[in-house]
Design an enzyme around this catalytic site. Structure first.
Site, PDB file in Angstrom:
ATOM      1  N   SER A   1       0.827  -1.187   0.079  1.00 27.25           N
ATOM      2  CA  SER A   1      -0.072  -0.064   0.068  1.00 27.25           C
ATOM      3  C   SER A   1       0.868   1.262  -0.119  1.00 27.25           C
ATOM      4  CB  SER A   1      -0.788   0.071   1.227  1.00 27.25           C
ATOM      5  OG  SER A   1       0.130   0.327   2.378  1.00 27.25           O
ATOM      6  N   LYS A   2       0.200   2.295  -0.181  1.00 18.48           N
ATOM      7  CA  LYS A   2       1.104   3.482  -0.224  1.00 18.48           C
ATOM      8  C   LYS A   2       1.509   3.728   1.108  1.00 18.48           C
ATOM      9  CE  LYS A   2      -0.995   7.863   0.011  1.00 18.48           C
ATOM     10  NZ  LYS A   2      -0.297   8.413   1.161  1.00 18.48           N
ATOM     11  N   ARG A   3       1.191   3.442   2.127  1.00 17.17           N
ATOM     12  CA  ARG A   3       1.231   3.564   3.812  1.00 17.17           C
ATOM     13  C   ARG A   3       2.723   2.843   3.707  1.00 17.17           C
ATOM     14  NH1 ARG A   3      -2.388   1.472   7.047  1.00 17.17           N
ATOM     15  NH2 ARG A   3      -4.058   1.366   5.190  1.00 17.17           N
TER      16      ARG A   3
ATOM     17  N   GLY B   1       4.956   2.376   1.416  1.00 15.91           N
ATOM     18  CA  GLY B   1       6.119   3.139   0.746  1.00 15.91           C
ATOM     19  C   GLY B   1       6.475   4.309   1.674  1.00 15.91           C
ATOM     20  N   ASP B   2       5.474   5.062   2.480  1.00 13.68           N
ATOM     21  CA  ASP B   2       5.614   5.999   3.069  1.00 13.68           C
ATOM     22  C   ASP B   2       6.625   5.565   4.527  1.00 13.68           C
ATOM     23  OD1 ASP B   2       3.965   7.411   1.550  1.00 13.68           O
ATOM     24  OD2 ASP B   2       2.280   7.725   2.908  1.00 13.68           O
TER      25      ASP B   2
END
Ligand code: GLU
Length: 511
Positions: free
Chosen positions: A265-267, A269-270
């Site tokens: 998920s994008k999270r 990556g963050d």
């Protein structure tokens, strides 16, 4: 029957494009191009509550950057326009009504409160989240439970209603997925999905089937997360009488977190410090910016290459492919069933390989832009190309070109003199004073001549060239890195070379 291959990518414009989305585009594209077919982009924007401004432009910009241009789309036009579902709104209701007339769908008048109440009333240990399905529908307010008169009265009074599919009870349905083989579903496990909403807009389920039919789609590749929707779609194709026209389906494996534990998920990556979106995405509401592969310094060739290899290979050890090579080598039956773990280090490896393979000319504009962003102006195009060729081996990301090449264009702001001082002595000092003088008066200014005069001078001073190379490098570059030191001297020129040697000498001698 040899139908022209037509595939589609059908995104909902709800935000930035996740790398899994771009891989879906890529597999569609490769399959279409390999078969001389058409690649269509259809915008599935029927859910107005999820619509996000700028998302559609972002999708097309991403495809352009990747070199995966559609043959037909809202932007490119085409014989089946419009390609935005919101603009096709008038098409869908007739099919929903046809399904009601044939007994495969029904009107449901339940209010939001009634639906919430249903989830409370029917909640039990065995059924923690009750759904509107074959067991519950008879207890709700719909055209299956109400009389024809009641239904007519409600409709006449303008009561809002949706149309739901009537899932058959106790049946199994199956289809052959191009990746997974035979997939079987039990209809009792599927709820009665809404097909047409109260505002007359279709839901995804109805719209995707109606449009895949209308646009003569032959193969539908989509993410694995859509597999649970497949039984609804299968039945719609059948109930609408289009079964023979149904596309072949392939549900692509998920891209997993680096540890293999669930969907990336994008999270993630963050949290782990790598991009997940193709390009920078700014959320219009919150202003939050998510960095993309492009801006992080990836080449589109590398991005496309690494995506193709997430869940596919050509059966050999070969990992590096151009887009044309992928078109030739791709085959859907070599796509793995299992999810593919995302490994950012591997992603960077692809980029490094692609930077090494790229010509200076092709890298020129991106590197120049990167340098400009760091306030480094490049006047001489030919010099930039020389520099790119000299340093590209050392660059994993395009952004690495800044550190690896800025000293060619501007004087370093700091010099790592700490690495020189411990072994510094008067002999070296004398050597460098004479070297700067010799360089200053030299007539030719070319790598090999510079190296020769450096070595001759070292011999005259009875010093080993090896001991003098590091100080010289630090003088010209600022640190212990960079390509051949005489190549650097040749490019930065006589004036800058002499000036930097003298500058560092004065720091070392008079700290
Ligand atoms: N609109 C769906 C999405 O957002 C498309 C799924 C499909 O390809 O059927 O991914």
């Amino acid at each position: 029957m040899n139908k022209k291959v037509r595939v589609r990518f059908a995104p909902s414009p709800t935000g930035g494009l996740h790398l899994g989305g771009v891989r879906t585009v890529l597999f569609n594209y490769l399959f279409a191009k390999q078969h001389g077919g058409d690649f269509i982009v259809r915008i599935e924007d029927t859910d107005q509550t999820r619509f996000v401004e700028g998302a559609e432009d972002y999708i097309f910009n991403t495809l352009k950057w990747c070199g995966l241009e559609p043959d037909e789309s809202p932007l490119h036009g085409g014989p089946y326009a419009p390609y935005r579902q919101s603009e096709r709104k008038a098409n869908y209701a007739q099919y929903a009504e046809q399904l009601v007339a044939n007994g495969h769908a029904y009107y449901a008048f339940d209010t939001t409160q009634e639906l919430e109440q249903m989830r409370v009333d029917f909640k039990s240990e065995e059924n923690p989240s009750p759904q509107y399905n074959h067991t519950i529908r008879t207890k709700m307010r719909n055209s299956l439970s109400l009389s024809a008169e009641e239904v007519a009265a409600l409709k006449a009074a303008g009561t809002p209603f949706v149309i739901r599919i009537k899932m058959p009870t106790g049946e199994t349905i199956s289809f052959t997925d191009m990746i997974r083989g035979e997939v079987v579903f039990h209809t009792n496990q599927v709820d009665d999905k809404v097909l047409l909403k109260a505002d007359g807009m279709p839901t995804y389920h109805l719209a995707v089937v109606v449009d895949d039919y209308a646009m003569k789609i032959t193969h539908a590749f989509r993410g694995e997360e859509w597999l649970p929707s497949a039984p609804v779609h299968l039945l719609l194709w059948k109930y609408l009488g289009w079964e023979n026209e149904m596309p072949e389906w392939a549900h692509l494996p998920l891209i997993l977190k680096p540890d293999g534990n669930g969907k990336l998920s994008k999270r993630d990556g963050d949290r782990l410090g790598f991009p997940v979106f193709a390009m920078d995405w700014t959320d219009h509401k919150t202003g939050e910016k998510t960095v993309g592969f492009k801006e992080r310094g990836f080449l589109p060739e590398a991005f496309v290459n690494l995506l193709a290899l997430l869940g596919w290979n050509d059966g050999t050890d070969n990992e590096l492919f151009t887009l044309d090579e992928l078109i030739a080598a791709f085959s859907i039956d070599r796509v793995h069933k299992g999810g593919a773990k995302f490994d950012f280090e591997k992603a960077k490896w692809y980029n490094h390989e692609w930077i090494k393979r790229s010509t200076a000319t092709s890298l020129h504009d991106s590197v120049k832009a990167m340098l400009n962003e760091h306030a480094i102006e490049v006047q001489d195009t030919a010099i930039l190309d020389k520099v790119i060729d000299l340093v590209k081996e050392r660059c994993t990301l395009l952004s690495d070109f800044v550190a690896q090449s800025s000293f060619f264009f501007v004087t370093p702001t700091s010099f790592d003199t700490d690495s020189i001082k411990p072994k510094w002595n008067e002999a070296k000092n004398m050597f460098f004073i004479e070297l700067s003088n010799a360089f200053e008066s030299s007539i030719v200014w070319q790598t090999t001549d510079l190296e020769t005069s450096f070595k001759e001078l070292a011999a005259a001073h009875q010093l080993k060239p090896g001991e003098l190379m590091l100080p010289l490098r630090i003088m010209l570059v600022g640190g212990k890195f960079g390509p051949g030191v005489f190549d650097i001297a040749e490019i930065i020129g006589k004036h800058a070379t002499v000036e930097r040697i003298r500058m560092v000498l004065s720091i070392v001698e008079h700290p």
